[in-house]
Enzyme design. Sequence first.
Site, PDB file in Angstrom:
ATOM      1  N   GLU A 179       0.826  -1.216   0.000  1.00 33.73           N
ATOM      2  CA  GLU A 179       0.000   0.000   0.000  1.00 33.73           C
ATOM      3  C   GLU A 179       0.860   1.265   0.000  1.00 33.73           C
ATOM      4  O   GLU A 179       1.262   1.758   1.062  1.00 33.73           O
ATOM      5  CB  GLU A 179      -0.944  -0.001   1.211  1.00 33.73           C
ATOM      6  CG  GLU A 179      -1.831   1.247   1.263  1.00 33.73           C
ATOM      7  CD  GLU A 179      -2.785   1.283   2.450  1.00 33.73           C
ATOM      8  OE1 GLU A 179      -2.736   0.368   3.284  1.00 33.73           O
ATOM      9  OE2 GLU A 179      -3.579   2.230   2.551  1.00 33.73           O
ATOM     10  N   LYS A 224      -2.443  -2.035  -3.157  1.00 33.39           N
ATOM     11  CA  LYS A 224      -3.502  -1.190  -2.577  1.00 33.39           C
ATOM     12  C   LYS A 224      -3.118   0.273  -2.779  1.00 33.39           C
ATOM     13  O   LYS A 224      -2.462   0.881  -1.921  1.00 33.39           O
ATOM     14  CB  LYS A 224      -3.672  -1.529  -1.088  1.00 33.39           C
ATOM     15  CG  LYS A 224      -4.693  -0.643  -0.369  1.00 33.39           C
ATOM     16  CD  LYS A 224      -5.101  -1.196   0.979  1.00 33.39           C
ATOM     17  CE  LYS A 224      -5.998  -0.214   1.721  1.00 33.39           C
ATOM     18  NZ  LYS A 224      -6.618  -0.764   2.911  1.00 33.39           N
TER      19      LYS A 224
HETATM   20  C1  5MM Z   1      -8.211   1.493   8.568  1.00 27.33           C
HETATM   21  O1  5MM Z   1      -7.143   2.439   8.616  1.00 27.33           O
HETATM   22  C2  5MM Z   1      -5.864   1.909   8.314  1.00 27.33           C
HETATM   23  C3  5MM Z   1      -4.907   2.115   9.421  1.00 27.33           C
HETATM   24  O2  5MM Z   1      -4.601   3.446   9.638  1.00 27.33           O
HETATM   25  P1  5MM Z   1      -3.627   3.873  10.873  1.00 27.33           P
HETATM   26  O3  5MM Z   1      -2.421   2.977  10.873  1.00 27.33           O
HETATM   27  O4  5MM Z   1      -3.295   5.296  10.540  1.00 27.33           O
HETATM   28  O5  5MM Z   1      -4.399   3.749  12.112  1.00 27.33           O
HETATM   29  C4  5MM Z   1      -5.388   2.470   6.950  1.00 27.33           C
HETATM   30  O6  5MM Z   1      -4.097   2.069   6.610  1.00 27.33           O
HETATM   31  C5  5MM Z   1      -6.333   1.940   5.937  1.00 27.33           C
HETATM   32  O7  5MM Z   1      -6.183   0.550   5.824  1.00 27.33           O
HETATM   33  C6  5MM Z   1      -6.144   2.528   4.557  1.00 27.33           C
HETATM   34  O8  5MM Z   1      -5.736   3.873   4.597  1.00 27.33           O
HETATM   35  C7  5MM Z   1      -7.476   2.444   3.842  1.00 27.33           C
HETATM   36  O9  5MM Z   1      -8.449   3.100   4.622  1.00 27.33           O
HETATM   37  P2  5MM Z   1      -9.314   4.262   3.957  1.00 27.33           P
HETATM   38  O10 5MM Z   1     -10.103   4.841   5.075  1.00 27.33           O
HETATM   39  O11 5MM Z   1      -8.319   5.213   3.328  1.00 27.33           O
HETATM   40  O12 5MM Z   1     -10.147   3.539   2.917  1.00 27.33           O
END
Ligand code: 5MM
Length: 344
Positions: A179, A224
């Site tokens: 990602e 991702k």
């Molecule tokens: C769910 O949030 C994930 C973890 O974030 P932190 O490590 O900052 O707590 C994040 O990596 C998430 O998997 C991705 O950004 C995708 O989430 P979104 O909300 O962007 O779809």
Amino acid sequence: MTETLADIAHALVAPGKGILAADESSGTIKKRFDSINLVSTEDTRRDYREMLFSATDAMQNYVSGVILYDETIHQKAKTGTTLVDVMRASGAIPGIKVDTGAKPLAGPTARIETITEGLDGLRERLVEYHKLGARFAKWRGVITIADGVPTWNCVKANAHALARYAALCQENGIVPIVEPEILMDGPHSGHDIDECYRVTEWTLRTVFRELYDARVSLEGMILKPNMVIAGQKANAQASAEEVADKTLKCLKATVPASVPGIAFLSGGQSDQIATQHLSLMNAAGPLPWALTFSYGRALQAAALTAWGGTPENVAAGQRAFSHRAKMNSLAALGRWDAAMEKAA
Ligand code: 5MM
């Protein structure tokens, strides 16, 4: 039967299915709970995730896998069953976030740029996570667009870390979700869509070069990425059609066809816009790879509000989650239409 990395990767991007990103770290889940005035404790986090993972309609029909946080992979539901077994009962594959977060990248841009950490001891942690049931993992590298940023140092360092992580996952029978996120929100989000295109293309080219150098099998991984989109503070927002066109153009130019699937992050897009973008792209197929969702906020926001932290609202939370998952499943098939939102 022994599952190969390619089998797992294909199962994660099976037609009409996508991934639930539920790997919010403690700080992030606290912010989400703040929005419904709920105190974040081990129990409330467990109750919330149990509500999601036991939503059988969503989990059986639309969700292929769930990315968990370290705390969650060790937790048990109120019945005493592990949360891993709760989701496995619906056929969903458990996954785990293995990075330990984005930290300031030492140097002149340290106030803006980050490097994602977590490589030390990762081999041993992956062995443990595999024993706990994880069959895929996630590592997020964060790239910010600002004046003179991103630097080559930041792009290269994050791409290198992603490749080292991915190689370690594959060594241990775990499919890496790679990602690299170009941020569209936050204080530095005034860039337009073309700047996002330039940085996304640069980053993805660098990531795939590092993956090649690390001898990562592209057949056994999932990408991702962010969509190619203007920052939230940009003066002009692109149309949904432009986002879909430019995202596809960028991915076709950078992602080899041997990658089984691309599962987008939502990055701060609203629920419905994230669904619309995904559907437009799939409707423009055939594409070299499966294209689906790995949304966090855009899959969970409605469910979190409907649940509100109250046991009486578990069914309402699950209905909201199932609806969003179904809409995104249709989008992964290129068959979503705005009228379907109202019909629900
Ligand atoms: C769910 O949030 C994930 C973890 O974030 P932190 O490590 O900052 O707590 C994040 O990596 C998430 O998997 C991705 O950004 C995708 O989430 P979104 O909300 O962007 O779809």
